[in-house]
Design a protein around this motif. Structure first.
Motif, PDB file in Angstrom:
ATOM      1  N   ARG A  87       0.828  -1.202   0.000  1.00 46.03           N
ATOM      2  CA  ARG A  87       0.000   0.000   0.000  1.00 46.03           C
ATOM      3  C   ARG A  87       0.868   1.261   0.000  1.00 46.03           C
ATOM      4  O   ARG A  87       0.590   2.228  -0.708  1.00 46.03           O
ATOM      5  CB  ARG A  87      -0.931   0.002   1.213  1.00 46.03           C
ATOM      6  CG  ARG A  87      -2.004   1.107   1.168  1.00 46.03           C
ATOM      7  CD  ARG A  87      -2.941   0.994   2.366  1.00 46.03           C
ATOM      8  NE  ARG A  87      -4.092   1.858   2.193  1.00 46.03           N
ATOM      9  CZ  ARG A  87      -4.113   3.151   2.472  1.00 46.03           C
ATOM     10  NH1 ARG A  87      -3.014   3.726   2.934  1.00 46.03           N
ATOM     11  NH2 ARG A  87      -5.201   3.869   2.286  1.00 46.03           N
ATOM     12  N   ASP A 125      -6.516   8.612  -1.935  1.00 49.19           N
ATOM     13  CA  ASP A 125      -7.573   7.712  -1.456  1.00 49.19           C
ATOM     14  C   ASP A 125      -8.673   7.561  -2.506  1.00 49.19           C
ATOM     15  O   ASP A 125      -9.163   6.453  -2.762  1.00 49.19           O
ATOM     16  CB  ASP A 125      -8.178   8.240  -0.144  1.00 49.19           C
ATOM     17  CG  ASP A 125      -7.217   8.119   1.033  1.00 49.19           C
ATOM     18  OD1 ASP A 125      -6.242   7.348   0.916  1.00 49.19           O
ATOM     19  OD2 ASP A 125      -7.432   8.799   2.047  1.00 49.19           O
ATOM     20  N   GLY A 126      -9.062   8.681  -3.138  1.00 49.92           N
ATOM     21  CA  GLY A 126     -10.089   8.649  -4.182  1.00 49.92           C
ATOM     22  C   GLY A 126      -9.633   7.842  -5.389  1.00 49.92           C
ATOM     23  O   GLY A 126     -10.401   7.067  -5.971  1.00 49.92           O
ATOM     24  N   THR A 127      -8.349   7.998  -5.732  1.00 49.01           N
ATOM     25  CA  THR A 127      -7.757   7.261  -6.855  1.00 49.01           C
ATOM     26  C   THR A 127      -7.759   5.760  -6.588  1.00 49.01           C
ATOM     27  O   THR A 127      -8.169   4.959  -7.432  1.00 49.01           O
ATOM     28  CB  THR A 127      -6.303   7.752  -7.085  1.00 49.01           C
ATOM     29  OG1 THR A 127      -6.336   9.115  -7.469  1.00 49.01           O
ATOM     30  CG2 THR A 127      -5.616   6.947  -8.168  1.00 49.01           C
ATOM     31  N   LEU A 128      -7.333   5.391  -5.388  1.00 49.21           N
ATOM     32  CA  LEU A 128      -7.279   3.978  -5.014  1.00 49.21           C
ATOM     33  C   LEU A 128      -8.681   3.367  -4.994  1.00 49.21           C
ATOM     34  O   LEU A 128      -8.893   2.224  -5.426  1.00 49.21           O
ATOM     35  CB  LEU A 128      -6.617   3.834  -3.634  1.00 49.21           C
ATOM     36  CG  LEU A 128      -6.053   2.468  -3.245  1.00 49.21           C
ATOM     37  CD1 LEU A 128      -5.126   1.923  -4.313  1.00 49.21           C
ATOM     38  CD2 LEU A 128      -5.336   2.545  -1.908  1.00 49.21           C
ATOM     39  N   GLU A 129      -9.645   4.143  -4.532  1.00 46.08           N
ATOM     40  CA  GLU A 129     -11.042   3.674  -4.488  1.00 46.08           C
ATOM     41  C   GLU A 129     -11.576   3.411  -5.898  1.00 46.08           C
ATOM     42  O   GLU A 129     -12.250   2.406  -6.143  1.00 46.08           O
ATOM     43  CB  GLU A 129     -11.911   4.731  -3.788  1.00 46.08           C
ATOM     44  CG  GLU A 129     -13.272   4.218  -3.368  1.00 46.08           C
ATOM     45  CD  GLU A 129     -14.056   5.252  -2.572  1.00 46.08           C
ATOM     46  OE1 GLU A 129     -15.280   5.283  -2.719  1.00 46.08           O
ATOM     47  OE2 GLU A 129     -13.437   6.039  -1.816  1.00 46.08           O
ATOM     48  N   LEU A 130     -11.256   4.301  -6.833  1.00 41.52           N
ATOM     49  CA  LEU A 130     -11.716   4.135  -8.216  1.00 41.52           C
ATOM     50  C   LEU A 130     -11.070   2.906  -8.865  1.00 41.52           C
ATOM     51  O   LEU A 130     -11.730   2.160  -9.590  1.00 41.52           O
ATOM     52  CB  LEU A 130     -11.411   5.392  -9.036  1.00 41.52           C
ATOM     53  CG  LEU A 130     -12.359   6.578  -8.808  1.00 41.52           C
ATOM     54  CD1 LEU A 130     -11.764   7.861  -9.391  1.00 41.52           C
ATOM     55  CD2 LEU A 130     -13.725   6.309  -9.429  1.00 41.52           C
ATOM     56  N   GLU A 163      -6.341  12.897   0.102  1.00 43.06           N
ATOM     57  CA  GLU A 163      -7.713  12.670  -0.378  1.00 43.06           C
ATOM     58  C   GLU A 163      -7.720  12.235  -1.843  1.00 43.06           C
ATOM     59  O   GLU A 163      -8.500  11.366  -2.243  1.00 43.06           O
ATOM     60  CB  GLU A 163      -8.553  13.935  -0.194  1.00 43.06           C
ATOM     61  CG  GLU A 163      -8.932  14.204   1.259  1.00 43.06           C
ATOM     62  CD  GLU A 163      -9.582  15.565   1.463  1.00 43.06           C
ATOM     63  OE1 GLU A 163     -10.416  15.683   2.371  1.00 43.06           O
ATOM     64  OE2 GLU A 163      -9.244  16.521   0.712  1.00 43.06           O
ATOM     65  N   PHE A 199      -9.902   0.241  -7.256  1.00 40.93           N
ATOM     66  CA  PHE A 199     -10.445  -0.937  -6.558  1.00 40.93           C
ATOM     67  C   PHE A 199     -11.824  -1.295  -7.097  1.00 40.93           C
ATOM     68  O   PHE A 199     -12.140  -2.461  -7.326  1.00 40.93           O
ATOM     69  CB  PHE A 199     -10.525  -0.645  -5.050  1.00 40.93           C
ATOM     70  CG  PHE A 199     -10.662  -1.880  -4.205  1.00 40.93           C
ATOM     71  CD1 PHE A 199      -9.555  -2.655  -3.907  1.00 40.93           C
ATOM     72  CD2 PHE A 199     -11.899  -2.259  -3.695  1.00 40.93           C
ATOM     73  CE1 PHE A 199      -9.666  -3.800  -3.134  1.00 40.93           C
ATOM     74  CE2 PHE A 199     -12.030  -3.410  -2.918  1.00 40.93           C
ATOM     75  CZ  PHE A 199     -10.907  -4.179  -2.627  1.00 40.93           C
ATOM     76  N   ALA A 200     -12.656  -0.260  -7.333  1.00 44.55           N
ATOM     77  CA  ALA A 200     -14.020  -0.480  -7.812  1.00 44.55           C
ATOM     78  C   ALA A 200     -14.036  -1.055  -9.225  1.00 44.55           C
ATOM     79  O   ALA A 200     -14.919  -1.834  -9.579  1.00 44.55           O
ATOM     80  CB  ALA A 200     -14.804   0.837  -7.778  1.00 44.55           C
ATOM     81  N   GLN A 203       0.885   3.972  -2.899  1.00 44.48           N
ATOM     82  CA  GLN A 203       0.571   5.380  -2.616  1.00 44.48           C
ATOM     83  C   GLN A 203       1.651   6.309  -3.190  1.00 44.48           C
ATOM     84  O   GLN A 203       1.337   7.367  -3.734  1.00 44.48           O
ATOM     85  CB  GLN A 203       0.463   5.595  -1.095  1.00 44.48           C
ATOM     86  CG  GLN A 203      -0.719   4.896  -0.455  1.00 44.48           C
ATOM     87  CD  GLN A 203      -1.948   5.783  -0.334  1.00 44.48           C
ATOM     88  OE1 GLN A 203      -2.072   6.779  -1.030  1.00 44.48           O
ATOM     89  NE2 GLN A 203      -2.859   5.414   0.548  1.00 44.48           N
ATOM     90  N   CYS A 263     -24.704  -0.400  -7.269  1.00 46.74           N
ATOM     91  CA  CYS A 263     -23.345  -0.067  -7.702  1.00 46.74           C
ATOM     92  C   CYS A 263     -23.333   1.155  -8.621  1.00 46.74           C
ATOM     93  O   CYS A 263     -24.003   1.171  -9.662  1.00 46.74           O
ATOM     94  CB  CYS A 263     -22.733  -1.254  -8.431  1.00 46.74           C
ATOM     95  SG  CYS A 263     -21.123  -0.920  -9.152  1.00 46.74           S
TER      96      CYS A 263
END
Length: 368
Positions: free
Chosen positions: A97, A145-150, A142, A152-153, A101, A297
């Motif tokens: 991680r 985190d937003g990038t990683l979330e996108l 932020e 992952f999704a 990052q 979703c």
């Protein structure tokens, strides 16, 4: 903000980039003299799509491949027991991680500094702009985190569905041919080539049989088994009282397997979603591959568009065959995928759907 990221206008702008990533990937698969592990390669493909299309990062291929390997390490260990010992899965996940990052921060900084030659607003652009509109400049943390979330999704579930799609097209050649017929009838496929400018969002949405194929893949092979919800109001189900505040899990897979609207539930039959039958329309919450209710979703339209674009390329410009004697068994954990990853040999094709021979193959053919 997510409604903007996955809006009709956003999907329209993503589409040419998605096509390009898929086309390049299939070209690489077709030029590989060996069979490929489809599940592993579709994970690479969806990761590349997230990085190149959703986030607009211009990362060189070598760095991108390294970032993919690090991301895989992170995902493999993300659910490890939180035991912080050397060589533990938890420690490996934390290290991955941190490396991830750093790589994402570098890519974000380069993106913020280099805005030249941009012809569309990607998801990260929309995220940044949304922050400014609400008077809040997003911090680097932020943004990471937003990038990683996108990522992952977009990653595991889409790779799972892509693998299932390829396996069903291999198992059901008549479905593949019917897809080709629809593409020809709509003026998208001509003489073995996708007609230039024919793949627009409205054209893709008009392909009814393609929509049926994707729906049936997602019915039989829903990538995740279910989801969690919190009970907002006490209710009764089959004589049992479920109190307010409880966490409940609903099963997508069991719903699809037991829903009375579906006939011959174990059979891969895209026509069940055709206009004559429309089995998914007979009642609410019988078909829910992306969940249901207000927390359905958010990326479902992007996921379906990606799968449709992949199916169109597979039907138009690829020939592929199973590289093992039998089809592999399916495992459900962590997402649906074949136990061996699905070994498939892809062949490069020219514009007339003839196999492109490698230099060695051509020489061999000349000597026989």
């Amino acid at each position: 903000v997510f409604s903007k990221i996955f809006s009709h206008e956003a999907l329209e702008s993503y589409l040419p980039k998605i096509q390009l990533v898929i086309k390049d990937t299939l070209r690489a698969w077709g030029s590989n003299p060996e069979s490929i592990n489809v599940y592993h390669e579709t994970q690479k493909l969806t990761f590349r799509m997230a990085i190149r299309v959703l986030l607009g990062f211009r990362i060189p291929d070598e760095e991108l491949n390294h970032l993919f390997e690090v991301y895989q390490q992170f995902v493999e260990n993300v659910f490890s027991l939180p035991v912080d010992l050397p060589f533990s899965g938890y420690r490996r996940g934390i290290r991955a991680r941190e490396t991830l990052q750093k790589g994402l921060e570098k890519a974000i900084q380069e993106k913020l500094q280099n805005t030249q030659g941009k012809d569309y607003a990607d998801a990260l652009d929309i995220l940044i702009e949304s922050g400014k509109e609400h008077g809040k400049e997003l911090t680097m943390q932020e943004l990471k985190d937003g990038t990683l979330e996108l990522i992952f999704a977009a990653y595991a579930t889409t790779a799972s569905a892509s693998t299932s799609l390829i396996m069903q097209l291999l198992k059901h050649p008549r479905v593949l041919e019917k897809l080709r017929e629809e593409l020809r009838s709509k003026g998208i496929l001509h003489n073995g080539c996708i007609c230039e400018g024919s793949l627009r969002l409205d054209n893709i949405n008009s392909l009814h049989y393609l929509d049926c194929v994707i729906k049936e893949v997602l019915r039989l092979f829903t990538p995740i088994s279910g989801g969690y919800r919190t009970v907002l109001q006490t209710f009764e189900l089959d004589g049992f009282q479920i109190p307010k505040g409880w966490s409940v899990m609903y099963s997508i897979r069991d719903t699809h397997d037991t829903a009375p609207v579906f006939k011959d539930v174990d059979v891969f039959d895209p026509d069940r979603f055709g206009q004559g039958r429309s089995e998914d329309k007979d009642g609410r919450f019988h078909y829910l591959p992306f969940g249901g209710g207000v927390r359905t979703c958010l990326g479902k339209h992007l996921a379906k568009l990606f799968l449709k674009a992949l199916a169109i390329e597979l039907a138009s410009t690829s020939r592929f065959e199973l590289a093992t004697r039998t089809f592999p068994k399916i495992t459900l954990v962590p997402v649906v995928h074949p136990v061996d990853g699905l070994k498939v040999k892809f062949f490069g094709l020219d514009s007339n759907q003839n196999e492109i021979l490698t230099g060695a193959d051509a020489m061999l053919g000349a000597t026989v």
